[in-house]
Design a protein around this motif. Structure first.
Motif, short mmCIF file in Angstrom:
data_model
loop_
_atom_site.label_atom_id
_atom_site.label_comp_id
_atom_site.label_asym_id
_atom_site.label_seq_id
_atom_site.Cartn_x
_atom_site.Cartn_y
_atom_site.Cartn_z
N MET A 1 58.25 13.26 -50.68
CA MET A 1 58.49 12.99 -52.10
C MET A 1 59.38 14.10 -52.66
O MET A 1 59.22 15.26 -52.31
CB MET A 1 57.19 12.95 -52.87
N PRO A 2 60.24 13.76 -53.56
CA PRO A 2 61.12 14.76 -54.16
C PRO A 2 60.39 15.67 -55.16
O PRO A 2 59.35 15.31 -55.71
CB PRO A 2 62.16 13.91 -54.90
N HIS A 3 61.01 16.82 -55.38
CA HIS A 3 60.51 17.79 -56.35
C HIS A 3 60.30 17.12 -57.70
O HIS A 3 61.16 16.40 -58.19
CB HIS A 3 61.55 18.91 -56.48
N GLY A 4 59.12 17.30 -58.28
CA GLY A 4 58.82 16.75 -59.59
C GLY A 4 58.06 15.44 -59.59
O GLY A 4 57.58 15.01 -60.63
N ASP A 5 57.90 14.80 -58.42
CA ASP A 5 57.13 13.56 -58.36
C ASP A 5 55.64 13.85 -58.40
O ASP A 5 55.17 14.84 -57.83
CB ASP A 5 57.41 12.81 -57.05
N ILE A 6 54.88 12.99 -59.07
CA ILE A 6 53.43 13.08 -59.01
C ILE A 6 53.02 12.53 -57.65
O ILE A 6 53.35 11.40 -57.30
CB ILE A 6 52.76 12.31 -60.16
N THR A 7 52.32 13.34 -56.88
CA THR A 7 52.02 12.98 -55.51
C THR A 7 50.55 12.66 -55.26
O THR A 7 50.22 12.08 -54.23
CB THR A 7 52.48 14.12 -54.57
N HIS A 8 49.67 13.01 -56.20
CA HIS A 8 48.23 12.88 -55.94
C HIS A 8 47.49 12.95 -57.27
O HIS A 8 47.91 13.68 -58.17
CB HIS A 8 47.83 14.06 -55.04
N ILE A 9 46.39 12.22 -57.40
CA ILE A 9 45.56 12.31 -58.59
C ILE A 9 44.11 12.43 -58.13
O ILE A 9 43.62 11.58 -57.39
CB ILE A 9 45.72 11.08 -59.51
N ASP A 10 43.44 13.51 -58.57
CA ASP A 10 42.02 13.69 -58.30
C ASP A 10 41.22 13.20 -59.48
O ASP A 10 41.55 13.49 -60.64
CB ASP A 10 41.68 15.17 -58.07
N ILE A 11 40.15 12.48 -59.19
CA ILE A 11 39.23 12.00 -60.22
C ILE A 11 37.89 12.68 -59.98
O ILE A 11 37.31 12.55 -58.89
CB ILE A 11 39.08 10.46 -60.15
N PRO A 12 37.39 13.43 -60.97
CA PRO A 12 36.10 14.10 -60.78
C PRO A 12 34.95 13.11 -60.86
O PRO A 12 34.89 12.29 -61.78
CB PRO A 12 36.04 15.12 -61.92
N VAL A 13 34.03 13.18 -59.89
CA VAL A 13 32.90 12.26 -59.86
C VAL A 13 31.62 13.01 -59.48
O VAL A 13 31.67 14.03 -58.80
CB VAL A 13 33.13 11.10 -58.87
N ALA A 14 30.49 12.49 -59.93
CA ALA A 14 29.19 13.08 -59.60
C ALA A 14 28.64 12.49 -58.30
O ALA A 14 27.93 13.16 -57.57
CB ALA A 14 28.21 12.87 -60.75
N ASP A 15 28.98 11.25 -58.00
CA ASP A 15 28.45 10.55 -56.84
C ASP A 15 29.62 9.86 -56.14
O ASP A 15 30.09 8.81 -56.60
CB ASP A 15 27.40 9.54 -57.31
N THR A 16 30.07 10.42 -55.02
CA THR A 16 31.26 9.88 -54.36
C THR A 16 31.04 8.47 -53.82
O THR A 16 31.95 7.65 -53.86
CB THR A 16 31.75 10.80 -53.22
N LYS A 17 29.83 8.16 -53.34
CA LYS A 17 29.57 6.82 -52.82
C LYS A 17 29.65 5.78 -53.94
O LYS A 17 30.32 4.75 -53.81
CB LYS A 17 28.19 6.76 -52.15
N LYS A 18 29.01 6.07 -55.05
CA LYS A 18 29.02 5.15 -56.19
C LYS A 18 30.44 5.00 -56.73
O LYS A 18 30.89 3.89 -57.04
CB LYS A 18 28.08 5.68 -57.27
N ALA A 19 31.17 6.12 -56.85
CA ALA A 19 32.55 6.07 -57.36
C ALA A 19 33.46 5.30 -56.41
O ALA A 19 34.33 4.55 -56.84
CB ALA A 19 33.07 7.49 -57.59
N SER A 20 33.26 5.47 -55.10
CA SER A 20 34.07 4.74 -54.12
C SER A 20 33.88 3.24 -54.27
O SER A 20 34.85 2.47 -54.25
CB SER A 20 33.70 5.16 -52.70
N GLU A 21 32.64 2.82 -54.44
CA GLU A 21 32.36 1.40 -54.63
C GLU A 21 32.98 0.90 -55.93
O GLU A 21 33.59 -0.17 -55.97
CB GLU A 21 30.85 1.15 -54.62
N PHE A 22 32.82 1.67 -57.00
CA PHE A 22 33.34 1.27 -58.31
C PHE A 22 34.86 1.10 -58.27
O PHE A 22 35.38 0.03 -58.61
CB PHE A 22 32.96 2.32 -59.36
N TYR A 23 35.59 2.13 -57.84
CA TYR A 23 37.06 2.06 -57.85
C TYR A 23 37.60 1.10 -56.79
O TYR A 23 38.62 0.44 -57.02
CB TYR A 23 37.67 3.46 -57.68
N GLY A 24 36.93 1.01 -55.66
CA GLY A 24 37.36 0.05 -54.65
C GLY A 24 37.27 -1.38 -55.16
O GLY A 24 38.19 -2.18 -54.98
#
Length: 122
Positions: A1-24
């Motif tokens: 990716m070129p300089h200045g592109d947004i390459t990644h977004i982190d979403i803070p979660v308390a429960d990764t399993k529950k969040a994975s199911e929700f966003y999936g």
């Protein structure tokens, strides 16, 4: 990716399993833990371009954080300081070929930086 592109977004979660199911289910994201990054499931959007992680929520990480790809984290952090921002976290390794850092803009927003290459297994 070129300089200045947004390459990644982190979403803070308390429960990764529950969040994975929700966003999936909500967006059709493919979400999986990657070897070496257990406890940090990574997501990829159906476009196979957008992606990020479901990161553990902490006192200093309560809102989603975007990461911008740069050619040099050191040069970018120097410019952050020169232009009124502050360094929250200096450059740290992700792998042997990639690094990250975090700065805060003058309005109090935390933004991540990414430098390097990450093998996406393609």
């Amino acid at each position: 990716m070129p300089h200045g592109d947004i390459t990644h977004i982190d979403i803070p979660v308390a429960d990764t399993k529950k969040a994975s199911e929700f966003y999936g289910n909500l967006f059709g994201w493919q979400i999986a833990e990657v070897p070496g990054y257990e406890g940090y499931p990574m997501w990829q959007a159906p476009n196979k371009i957008s992606g990020g992680g479901l990161a553990p929520r902490s006192d200093g990480f309560t809102q989603p954080r975007s990461y911008v790809e740069v050619d040099s984290i050191e040069q970018t952090l120097a410019k952050v300081k020169e232009t009124g921002g502050e360094v929250v976290m200096e450059k740290n390794p992700i792998s042997e070929t990639s690094w990250w850092a975090i700065f805060r803009d003058p309005d109090g927003n935390d933004v991540g930086l990414y430098e390097g290459v990450t093998d996406a297994g393609n």
